[in-house]
Write a protein that holds these residues in place. Sequence first.
Motif, PDB file in Angstrom:
ATOM      1  N   SER A   1      -5.072   3.683  -2.404  1.00  0.00           N
ATOM      2  CA  SER A   1      -5.867   2.450  -2.385  1.00  0.00           C
ATOM      3  C   SER A   1      -5.731   1.684  -1.075  1.00  0.00           C
ATOM      4  CB  SER A   1      -5.457   1.542  -3.549  1.00  0.00           C
ATOM      5  OG  SER A   1      -5.632   2.205  -4.772  1.00  0.00           O
ATOM      6  N   VAL A   2      -4.555   1.752  -0.453  1.00  0.00           N
ATOM      7  CA  VAL A   2      -4.342   0.969   0.770  1.00  0.00           C
ATOM      8  C   VAL A   2      -4.218   1.841   2.014  1.00  0.00           C
ATOM      9  CG1 VAL A   2      -3.319  -1.032  -0.346  1.00  0.00           C
ATOM     10  CG2 VAL A   2      -1.860   0.890   0.240  1.00  0.00           C
ATOM     11  N   TYR A   3      -4.368   3.165   1.836  1.00  0.00           N
ATOM     12  CA  TYR A   3      -4.148   4.094   2.946  1.00  0.00           C
ATOM     13  C   TYR A   3      -5.203   3.946   4.038  1.00  0.00           C
ATOM     14  CZ  TYR A   3      -1.987   8.391   4.777  1.00  0.00           C
ATOM     15  OH  TYR A   3      -1.309   9.311   5.531  1.00  0.00           O
ATOM     16  N   GLY A   4      -6.449   3.750   3.633  1.00  0.00           N
ATOM     17  CA  GLY A   4      -7.514   3.578   4.618  1.00  0.00           C
ATOM     18  C   GLY A   4      -7.419   2.252   5.345  1.00  0.00           C
ATOM     19  N   MET A   5      -6.899   1.240   4.650  1.00  0.00           N
ATOM     20  CA  MET A   5      -6.791  -0.100   5.232  1.00  0.00           C
ATOM     21  C   MET A   5      -5.898  -0.100   6.465  1.00  0.00           C
ATOM     22  SD  MET A   5      -5.437  -3.540   3.282  1.00  0.00           S
ATOM     23  CE  MET A   5      -5.996  -2.877   1.709  1.00  0.00           C
ATOM     24  N   THR A   6      -4.783   0.643   6.385  1.00  0.00           N
ATOM     25  CA  THR A   6      -3.846   0.661   7.520  1.00  0.00           C
ATOM     26  C   THR A   6      -4.498   1.306   8.741  1.00  0.00           C
ATOM     27  OG1 THR A   6      -2.869   2.780   6.829  1.00  0.00           O
ATOM     28  CG2 THR A   6      -1.855   0.771   5.978  1.00  0.00           C
ATOM     29  N   LEU A   7      -5.241   2.392   8.524  1.00  0.00           N
ATOM     30  CA  LEU A   7      -5.884   3.080   9.650  1.00  0.00           C
ATOM     31  C   LEU A   7      -6.974   2.217  10.273  1.00  0.00           C
ATOM     32  CD1 LEU A   7      -5.382   5.925  10.873  1.00  0.00           C
ATOM     33  CD2 LEU A   7      -7.457   6.670   9.717  1.00  0.00           C
ATOM     34  N   LEU A   8      -7.726   1.506   9.441  1.00  0.00           N
ATOM     35  CA  LEU A   8      -8.785   0.631   9.948  1.00  0.00           C
ATOM     36  C   LEU A   8      -8.198  -0.475  10.825  1.00  0.00           C
ATOM     37  CD1 LEU A   8     -11.857   0.244   9.796  1.00  0.00           C
ATOM     38  CD2 LEU A   8     -11.485  -1.300   7.859  1.00  0.00           C
ATOM     39  N   MET A   9      -7.059  -1.016  10.413  1.00  0.00           N
ATOM     40  CA  MET A   9      -6.401  -2.043  11.226  1.00  0.00           C
ATOM     41  C   MET A   9      -5.983  -1.482  12.582  1.00  0.00           C
ATOM     42  SD  MET A   9      -4.012  -4.290   8.678  1.00  0.00           S
ATOM     43  CE  MET A   9      -3.726  -5.486   9.970  1.00  0.00           C
TER      44      MET A   9
ATOM     45  N   PHE B   1      -1.074 -11.128  20.231  1.00  0.00           N
ATOM     46  CA  PHE B   1      -1.676 -11.374  18.914  1.00  0.00           C
ATOM     47  C   PHE B   1      -2.216 -10.076  18.327  1.00  0.00           C
ATOM     48  CE2 PHE B   1      -5.521 -12.143  16.397  1.00  0.00           C
ATOM     49  CZ  PHE B   1      -5.015 -12.979  15.399  1.00  0.00           C
ATOM     50  N   PHE B   2      -3.001  -9.361  19.121  1.00  0.00           N
ATOM     51  CA  PHE B   2      -3.602  -8.127  18.599  1.00  0.00           C
ATOM     52  C   PHE B   2      -2.568  -7.026  18.413  1.00  0.00           C
ATOM     53  CE2 PHE B   2      -7.641  -9.916  20.417  1.00  0.00           C
ATOM     54  CZ  PHE B   2      -8.262 -10.075  19.190  1.00  0.00           C
ATOM     55  N   ARG B   3      -1.537  -6.994  19.255  1.00  0.00           N
ATOM     56  CA  ARG B   3      -0.498  -5.973  19.088  1.00  0.00           C
ATOM     57  C   ARG B   3       0.369  -6.249  17.863  1.00  0.00           C
ATOM     58  NH1 ARG B   3       0.128  -1.857  22.058  1.00  0.00           N
ATOM     59  NH2 ARG B   3       2.339  -1.631  21.587  1.00  0.00           N
ATOM     60  N   PHE B   4       0.497  -7.503  17.462  1.00  0.00           N
ATOM     61  CA  PHE B   4       1.206  -7.784  16.201  1.00  0.00           C
ATOM     62  C   PHE B   4       0.450  -7.156  15.032  1.00  0.00           C
ATOM     63  CE2 PHE B   4       1.554 -10.178  12.278  1.00  0.00           C
ATOM     64  CZ  PHE B   4       2.924 -10.208  12.079  1.00  0.00           C
ATOM     65  N   TRP B   5      -0.863  -7.374  14.984  1.00  0.00           N
ATOM     66  CA  TRP B   5      -1.648  -6.840  13.860  1.00  0.00           C
ATOM     67  C   TRP B   5      -1.826  -5.324  13.963  1.00  0.00           C
ATOM     68  CZ3 TRP B   5      -1.679  -9.480   9.728  1.00  0.00           C
ATOM     69  CH2 TRP B   5      -1.596 -10.863   9.785  1.00  0.00           C
ATOM     70  N   LEU B   6      -1.814  -4.817  15.184  1.00  0.00           N
ATOM     71  CA  LEU B   6      -1.771  -3.364  15.351  1.00  0.00           C
ATOM     72  C   LEU B   6      -0.489  -2.811  14.728  1.00  0.00           C
ATOM     73  CD1 LEU B   6      -2.696  -0.664  16.694  1.00  0.00           C
ATOM     74  CD2 LEU B   6      -1.463  -1.403  18.748  1.00  0.00           C
ATOM     75  N   GLY B   7       0.621  -3.464  15.029  1.00  0.00           N
ATOM     76  CA  GLY B   7       1.899  -3.056  14.446  1.00  0.00           C
ATOM     77  C   GLY B   7       1.903  -3.181  12.929  1.00  0.00           C
ATOM     78  N   PHE B   8       1.251  -4.201  12.413  1.00  0.00           N
ATOM     79  CA  PHE B   8       1.175  -4.405  10.958  1.00  0.00           C
ATOM     80  C   PHE B   8       0.507  -3.196  10.293  1.00  0.00           C
ATOM     81  CE2 PHE B   8      -0.632  -6.468   7.103  1.00  0.00           C
ATOM     82  CZ  PHE B   8       0.540  -7.010   6.583  1.00  0.00           C
ATOM     83  N   GLY B   9      -0.591  -2.723  10.883  1.00  0.00           N
ATOM     84  CA  GLY B   9      -1.259  -1.533  10.355  1.00  0.00           C
ATOM     85  C   GLY B   9      -0.406  -0.285  10.498  1.00  0.00           C
TER      86      GLY B   9
ATOM     87  N   ALA C   1      -7.527   7.973  15.491  1.00  0.00           N
ATOM     88  CA  ALA C   1      -7.541   7.326  14.174  1.00  0.00           C
ATOM     89  C   ALA C   1      -8.964   7.285  13.615  1.00  0.00           C
ATOM     90  CB  ALA C   1      -6.975   5.908  14.279  1.00  0.00           C
ATOM     91  N   ALA C   2      -9.917   6.960  14.462  1.00  0.00           N
ATOM     92  CA  ALA C   2     -11.314   6.882  14.013  1.00  0.00           C
ATOM     93  C   ALA C   2     -11.834   8.239  13.556  1.00  0.00           C
ATOM     94  CB  ALA C   2     -12.193   6.345  15.146  1.00  0.00           C
ATOM     95  N   LEU C   3     -11.377   9.315  14.217  1.00  0.00           N
ATOM     96  CA  LEU C   3     -11.838  10.659  13.873  1.00  0.00           C
ATOM     97  C   LEU C   3     -11.394  11.106  12.480  1.00  0.00           C
ATOM     98  CD1 LEU C   3     -11.291  12.497  17.294  1.00  0.00           C
ATOM     99  CD2 LEU C   3     -13.467  11.823  16.268  1.00  0.00           C
TER     100      LEU C   3
END
Length: 528
Positions: free
Chosen positions: A99-107, A132-140, A226-228
């Motif tokens: 359920s959450v696997y795709g969410m991490t890749l999208l982030m 800021f963006f690298r924090f959320w990149l790390g979150f994913g 990741a997109a591929l």
Amino acid sequence: MAGEQMHVLSVLDSAKTQWYHFTAIVIAGMGFFTDAYDLFCISLVTKLIGRVYYTVEGSSKPGSLPPDVSAAVNGVAFVGTLTGQLFFGWLGDKVGRKSVYGMTLLMMIICSVASGLSFGHTPTSVMSTLCFFRFWLGFGIGGDYPLSATIMSEYANKRTRGAFIAAVFAMQGFGILAGGAVAIGVTAVFKSQFPAPTFAADAVASTPPQADYVWRLILMFGALPAALTFYWRMKMPETARYTAIVAMNAERAAADMSKVLQVKITAEQADMASSSVGPNDKPFTKPFGLFSAEFWRRHGFHLLGTTSTWLLLDIAYYSQNLFQKDIFSAIGWIPEAKTMSALDELYHIARAQTLIALFGTVPGYWFTVALIDVVGRFKIQAAGFFMMTAFMLALAVPYDHWTAKGNQIGFIVLYALTFFFANFGPNATTFIVPAEIYPARLRSTCHGISAASGKVGAIIGSFGFLYLAQSPDPAKAAHGYPPGIGVRNSLFALAGCSLLGFLLTFLVPEPKGKSLEEMSRENETAQP
């Protein structure tokens, strides 16, 4: 879950290795390819960013990131990763892995691109946006750790489970290698199109305006792999173990596994996995929570073992990985900064790190894949920590010898061997074992906790080593940094971390050849 009640899970444990297993390795592995690329490529470009945004007019040295900015840029993704590991680890047990696997890749995709587009009119605003963006990149990225490991362990059969999880993790090596290769390629193109003199010859012209595009392109490339694989990740079904044991949906578990693994599991057989009654109608142990006495009785020392060894490993591993360029400069393997242009410096750093990855990092990962189900997790981890300790001491004790002219190649060989035994050792096993020894209801959570402990180590390494490795002589310390203990004493400290990791490995059990239910003791019936 014994006898007939174990049937559905024994079918999964004994299923032949099939094409879907390899598909799952690639789908999950591309996430780790992206993880490693994004986390490590920042170390390649920090000196270039320093030249672009922090060059002081009239200074005799090229610009460099101030200590607090450098620590933030290098460390903020780790803070995000730690947070993501805890959050998505918990969420993976709560609502399901898929359920959450795709969410991490999208982030990861969105934030990789956004990192390269960091905007602002001043250096401070650009760095703030990047952080800021690298924090959320790390979150994913953080979410990918517990979810990928858990999904792979629950899909795999018990005979090759270690190799499958290790193969997913081994994609990190290719991600690190790709980071260096992309940096070399992009830099070579820009150098040919926009030639520049050395800093000593012309301080201003040594950093052409187009250099600002180079680091951005390198960071943005992380979105591509990741997109591929995003579409295929979204198509993956939930694991049968989660669906049957946690979600208690026997029919769905049977349908999912029959479809992807070409094994016949009827709804009745799957229902046995969801049963709360064991052989002779004895009830299984009731489900227990993370903070229950039952969990700590069964797995307390295991959790201490998986968290502490990952913490100590990452202090040493990330310290060395993130600051290879500083070590190479200290021993003279990379020329002095003022004798190069900005793009020349990036090219030399990327080439050095790519060689270490090619000959030390990548082979170590795949030795683990080949041998983990033969030798076992415990022996590989213990031997890896021991050899890391030995090679770090071999670097530190005769450090003056290694820095003398003509001896640098010996230093590089020993340094590469520490990476080889980290990856053919605890860097792989600390990721694998937490996905095998905890119960299904808490597997993702406990893996997330163990991984987050590792990222605490990465933060200590990336922040602490930045200061510790500075020369004790204030005149030789990098601009803006206080004197440190030097590279030699820092290597002694890292050897101490590795030795302590070796000792704490004895708290971790050996899952080789055992089912997940045996290791987690979910097949035990309640005591009368």
